[in-house]
Design a protein around this motif. Structure first.
Motif, mmCIF file in Angstrom:
data_model
loop_
_atom_site.group_PDB
_atom_site.id
_atom_site.type_symbol
_atom_site.label_atom_id
_atom_site.label_comp_id
_atom_site.label_asym_id
_atom_site.label_seq_id
_atom_site.Cartn_x
_atom_site.Cartn_y
_atom_site.Cartn_z
ATOM 1 N N ILE F 6 -3.823 -3.873 0.524
ATOM 2 C CA ILE F 6 -2.743 -2.910 0.753
ATOM 3 C C ILE F 6 -3.366 -1.577 1.132
ATOM 4 C CG2 ILE F 6 -0.808 -1.679 -0.319
ATOM 5 C CD1 ILE F 6 -0.534 -4.039 -2.287
ATOM 6 N N LYS F 7 -3.077 -1.117 2.336
ATOM 7 C CA LYS F 7 -3.573 0.189 2.768
ATOM 8 C C LYS F 7 -2.413 1.172 2.730
ATOM 9 C CE LYS F 7 -6.900 -1.633 6.146
ATOM 10 N NZ LYS F 7 -8.218 -1.608 5.503
ATOM 11 N N ILE F 8 -2.623 2.295 2.027
ATOM 12 C CA ILE F 8 -1.611 3.352 1.964
ATOM 13 C C ILE F 8 -2.295 4.696 2.166
ATOM 14 C CG2 ILE F 8 0.026 2.150 0.448
ATOM 15 C CD1 ILE F 8 -1.259 3.563 -1.952
ATOM 16 N N THR F 9 -1.531 5.700 2.521
ATOM 17 C CA THR F 9 -2.102 7.051 2.585
ATOM 18 C C THR F 9 -2.401 7.540 1.164
ATOM 19 O OG1 THR F 9 0.189 7.786 2.786
ATOM 20 C CG2 THR F 9 -1.132 7.833 4.782
ATOM 21 N N GLU F 11 -2.023 9.820 -1.462
ATOM 22 C CA GLU F 11 -1.082 10.895 -1.788
ATOM 23 C C GLU F 11 -0.710 10.836 -3.258
ATOM 24 O OE1 GLU F 11 1.755 11.756 1.593
ATOM 25 O OE2 GLU F 11 1.444 9.614 1.926
ATOM 26 N N ALA F 13 -0.945 8.293 -5.618
ATOM 27 C CA ALA F 13 -0.419 7.120 -6.335
ATOM 28 C C ALA F 13 -1.077 7.089 -7.712
ATOM 29 C CB ALA F 13 -0.740 5.841 -5.566
ATOM 30 N N VAL F 43 -6.489 -5.742 -3.362
ATOM 31 C CA VAL F 43 -7.309 -4.542 -3.197
ATOM 32 C C VAL F 43 -6.470 -3.469 -2.521
ATOM 33 C CG1 VAL F 43 -9.281 -3.541 -1.991
ATOM 34 C CG2 VAL F 43 -9.530 -5.739 -3.166
ATOM 35 N N ILE F 44 -6.362 -2.315 -3.186
ATOM 36 C CA ILE F 44 -5.589 -1.185 -2.647
ATOM 37 C C ILE F 44 -6.558 -0.175 -2.042
ATOM 38 C CG2 ILE F 44 -4.022 0.716 -3.237
ATOM 39 C CD1 ILE F 44 -3.220 -1.034 -5.738
ATOM 40 N N GLU F 45 -6.328 0.171 -0.791
ATOM 41 C CA GLU F 45 -7.160 1.186 -0.154
ATOM 42 C C GLU F 45 -6.322 2.410 0.144
ATOM 43 O OE1 GLU F 45 -9.661 -2.226 2.143
ATOM 44 O OE2 GLU F 45 -9.591 -0.282 3.136
ATOM 45 N N GLU F 46 -6.778 3.547 -0.354
ATOM 46 C CA GLU F 46 -6.077 4.803 -0.110
ATOM 47 C C GLU F 46 -6.825 5.562 0.985
ATOM 48 O OE1 GLU F 46 -4.306 6.307 -4.158
ATOM 49 O OE2 GLU F 46 -6.261 5.387 -4.563
ATOM 50 N N TRP F 52 -5.194 8.654 8.995
ATOM 51 C CA TRP F 52 -4.122 7.689 9.240
ATOM 52 C C TRP F 52 -3.247 8.228 10.371
ATOM 53 C CZ3 TRP F 52 -2.927 3.450 5.671
ATOM 54 C CH2 TRP F 52 -1.859 2.661 6.107
#
Lengths: 66, 66, 66, 66, 66, 66
Positions: F6-9, F11, F13, F43-46, F52
């Protein structure tokens, strides 16, 4: 040494179009960051529209509805 | 729990070669970092030579020229 | 031209250990598939234990519980 | 704008199951982080069991043995 | 809806350079495949030189030697 | 054995939100495909908002403008 991964839906991109993506992405890294094109790798992944979702539904479903 | 992703051009890697890649990559994580092999995952992705670019051109084109 | 991506939890892997991962993964591709080491790329990604989940919980939580 | 990549072994997941994965992953990002579903992308990659390793062997081999 | 992932070594790329990479990669997909720029996502990942290997050694080591 | 990325900005989390993403993504694979949660990895990638891009500009720029 940059590595560029381009994911697109599988919808008949031609060999010529893929060459343009590879050439363009490589040139972008040269122009913006001065990277060496010789070691710049570009990998294009084509994904079935059943397997690509946006807005909570597959591209297949989205296309069929419109 | 490591995750290893190996991307190679699709050029006829055999089942036996893939087993060796899986076994070798898993053992590497065990040897170097003491990771548990049971939960080490290795995923091999084979990419068409039309879709793999280096030096600004596809591997297909590069091979044809040489 | 292979590309190897190794994802591990961020837990203090040393520069020497990372060198061994890079050397070992490159040699594996040479030994098994006869790939050219000069153009083999290995990228190691270290992921915070809060961001790595297995069995439905983060590694941080799992470690704290045990 | 989140991007979710789900890798699974290729074992006959149906179009309906893929729709559920896409819908569920998108909703998860909405529920937990308040993300906009319209721009949430989910890509499902199905990997041959010969190319997926765990415990140092391919899933194909593991299944045949058990 | 294309998704472009650009991995580079972390060596001080500026915000302006990243904007150019984002703009250029997006435009490339528009020009070559007629993709909609509004839903084209570009993610740039910067990787420490200790974690990036080529030719069997890290970029850090390679740079120190030359 | 599924692998979810999961790729998210980046911010802010929280750890609790990440736990919910891990739990929810794992449960989704259990519910839809009957996967074993014990070996499901998330796996979470910020990603920094400078890194982005969407619509041809970074999220940083897009936010500043609006």
């Amino acid at each position: 040494m940059p590595f560029v991964n381009i994911k697109i839906t599988r919808e008949g991109a031609t060999k010529e179009q893929k060459e343009k993506l590879i050439r363009g992405a490589t040139q972008l890294l040269v122009d913006v960051l001065g990277k060496n094109p010789v070691t710049t790798v570009v990998v294009i992944e084509e994904v079935d529209t059943d397997n690509w979702g946006v807005g909570g539904e597959s591209v297949t479903t989205r296309r069929n509805r419109s």
